[in-house]
Scaffold this motif. Structure first.
Motif, PDB file in Angstrom:
ATOM      1  N   PHE A   1       0.827  -1.341   0.127  1.00  0.00           N
ATOM      2  CA  PHE A   1      -0.257  -0.066   0.049  1.00  0.00           C
ATOM      3  C   PHE A   1       0.863   1.262   0.243  1.00  0.00           C
ATOM      4  O   PHE A   1       0.706   2.276  -0.802  1.00  0.00           O
ATOM      5  CB  PHE A   1      -0.958  -0.033   1.176  1.00  0.00           C
ATOM      6  CG  PHE A   1      -1.860   1.232   1.287  1.00  0.00           C
ATOM      7  CD1 PHE A   1      -2.924   1.217   0.508  1.00  0.00           C
ATOM      8  CD2 PHE A   1      -1.584   2.188   2.113  1.00  0.00           C
ATOM      9  CE1 PHE A   1      -3.589   2.523   0.280  1.00  0.00           C
ATOM     10  CE2 PHE A   1      -2.296   3.441   2.518  1.00  0.00           C
ATOM     11  CZ  PHE A   1      -3.410   3.497   1.399  1.00  0.00           C
ATOM     12  N   TYR A   2       1.861   1.240   0.709  1.00  0.00           N
ATOM     13  CA  TYR A   2       2.833   2.468   0.878  1.00  0.00           C
ATOM     14  C   TYR A   2       3.538   2.556  -0.524  1.00  0.00           C
ATOM     15  O   TYR A   2       3.553   3.825  -0.884  1.00  0.00           O
ATOM     16  CB  TYR A   2       3.946   2.157   1.859  1.00  0.00           C
ATOM     17  CG  TYR A   2       5.354   2.998   1.735  1.00  0.00           C
ATOM     18  CD1 TYR A   2       5.021   4.315   2.312  1.00  0.00           C
ATOM     19  CD2 TYR A   2       6.500   2.847   1.075  1.00  0.00           C
ATOM     20  CE1 TYR A   2       6.170   5.040   2.465  1.00  0.00           C
ATOM     21  CE2 TYR A   2       7.256   3.704   1.168  1.00  0.00           C
ATOM     22  CZ  TYR A   2       7.201   4.839   1.557  1.00  0.00           C
ATOM     23  OH  TYR A   2       8.330   5.730   1.662  1.00  0.00           O
ATOM     24  N   CYS A   3       3.908   1.491  -1.277  1.00  0.00           N
ATOM     25  CA  CYS A   3       4.416   1.767  -2.392  1.00  0.00           C
ATOM     26  C   CYS A   3       3.617   2.078  -3.586  1.00  0.00           C
ATOM     27  O   CYS A   3       3.770   2.983  -4.225  1.00  0.00           O
ATOM     28  CB  CYS A   3       5.109   0.179  -3.013  1.00  0.00           C
ATOM     29  SG  CYS A   3       6.547  -0.268  -1.964  1.00  0.00           S
ATOM     30  N   LEU A   4       2.191   1.638  -3.499  1.00  0.00           N
ATOM     31  CA  LEU A   4       1.191   2.034  -4.285  1.00  0.00           C
ATOM     32  C   LEU A   4       1.012   3.499  -4.164  1.00  0.00           C
ATOM     33  O   LEU A   4       1.069   4.420  -5.180  1.00  0.00           O
ATOM     34  CB  LEU A   4       0.229   1.366  -4.104  1.00  0.00           C
ATOM     35  CG  LEU A   4      -1.303   1.805  -5.208  1.00  0.00           C
ATOM     36  CD1 LEU A   4      -0.813   1.423  -6.453  1.00  0.00           C
ATOM     37  CD2 LEU A   4      -2.479   0.835  -4.729  1.00  0.00           C
ATOM     38  N   THR A   5       1.075   4.025  -3.015  1.00  0.00           N
ATOM     39  CA  THR A   5       0.661   5.607  -2.622  1.00  0.00           C
ATOM     40  C   THR A   5       1.822   6.399  -3.055  1.00  0.00           C
ATOM     41  O   THR A   5       1.844   7.222  -3.740  1.00  0.00           O
ATOM     42  CB  THR A   5       0.431   5.692  -1.199  1.00  0.00           C
ATOM     43  OG1 THR A   5      -0.603   4.840  -0.768  1.00  0.00           O
ATOM     44  CG2 THR A   5       0.173   7.037  -0.753  1.00  0.00           C
ATOM     45  N   ALA A   6       2.999   5.937  -2.903  1.00  0.00           N
ATOM     46  CA  ALA A   6       4.174   6.667  -3.144  1.00  0.00           C
ATOM     47  C   ALA A   6       4.179   6.657  -4.985  1.00  0.00           C
ATOM     48  O   ALA A   6       4.498   8.040  -5.504  1.00  0.00           O
ATOM     49  CB  ALA A   6       5.459   6.041  -2.878  1.00  0.00           C
ATOM     50  N   CYS A   7       3.913   5.877  -5.751  1.00  0.00           N
ATOM     51  CA  CYS A   7       3.932   5.849  -6.996  1.00  0.00           C
ATOM     52  C   CYS A   7       2.746   6.859  -7.411  1.00  0.00           C
ATOM     53  O   CYS A   7       2.756   7.676  -8.278  1.00  0.00           O
ATOM     54  CB  CYS A   7       3.576   4.440  -7.561  1.00  0.00           C
ATOM     55  SG  CYS A   7       5.004   3.342  -7.549  1.00  0.00           S
ATOM     56  N   LEU A   8       1.501   6.799  -6.902  1.00  0.00           N
ATOM     57  CA  LEU A   8       0.459   7.671  -7.214  1.00  0.00           C
ATOM     58  C   LEU A   8       0.764   8.692  -6.965  1.00  0.00           C
ATOM     59  O   LEU A   8       0.494   9.865  -7.948  1.00  0.00           O
ATOM     60  CB  LEU A   8      -0.782   7.307  -6.305  1.00  0.00           C
ATOM     61  CG  LEU A   8      -1.381   5.861  -7.060  1.00  0.00           C
ATOM     62  CD1 LEU A   8      -2.614   5.702  -5.995  1.00  0.00           C
ATOM     63  CD2 LEU A   8      -1.813   6.037  -8.326  1.00  0.00           C
ATOM     64  N   ILE A   9       1.265   9.403  -5.976  1.00  0.00           N
ATOM     65  CA  ILE A   9       2.067  10.726  -5.848  1.00  0.00           C
ATOM     66  C   ILE A   9       2.968  10.995  -6.758  1.00  0.00           C
ATOM     67  O   ILE A   9       2.805  12.396  -7.222  1.00  0.00           O
ATOM     68  CB  ILE A   9       2.655  10.664  -4.127  1.00  0.00           C
ATOM     69  CG1 ILE A   9       1.411  10.764  -3.289  1.00  0.00           C
ATOM     70  CG2 ILE A   9       3.327  12.317  -3.898  1.00  0.00           C
ATOM     71  CD1 ILE A   9       1.680  10.552  -1.907  1.00  0.00           C
TER      72      ILE A   9
END
Length: 58
Positions: free
Chosen positions: A26-34
């Motif tokens: 979830f952290y990696c996905l959020t970082a990619c979206l940002i």
């Protein structure tokens, strides 16, 4: 050596490990979206500046 079912806390450890793995994804996905949002916003600002600059040239 003890059987895996006999080790105290093993189910809890497995649950925590699965939760940590899901949290990391979830952290990696959020970082990619940002990052994608920042890139898109930066491109939009550069296009806006380019069109504003070219309209003053005419």
């Amino acid at each position: 050596m003890a059987a895996p079912e006999a080790v105290p806390g093993l189910p809890l450890a497995k649950t925590l490990q699965a939760t940590a793995g899901a949290g990391f994804l979830f952290y990696c996905l959020t970082a990619c979206l940002i990052l994608l949002a920042r890139i898109r916003l930066r491109r939009q600002t550069q296009k806006a500046q380019a069109t504003a600059g070219s309209s003053h040239d005419h």
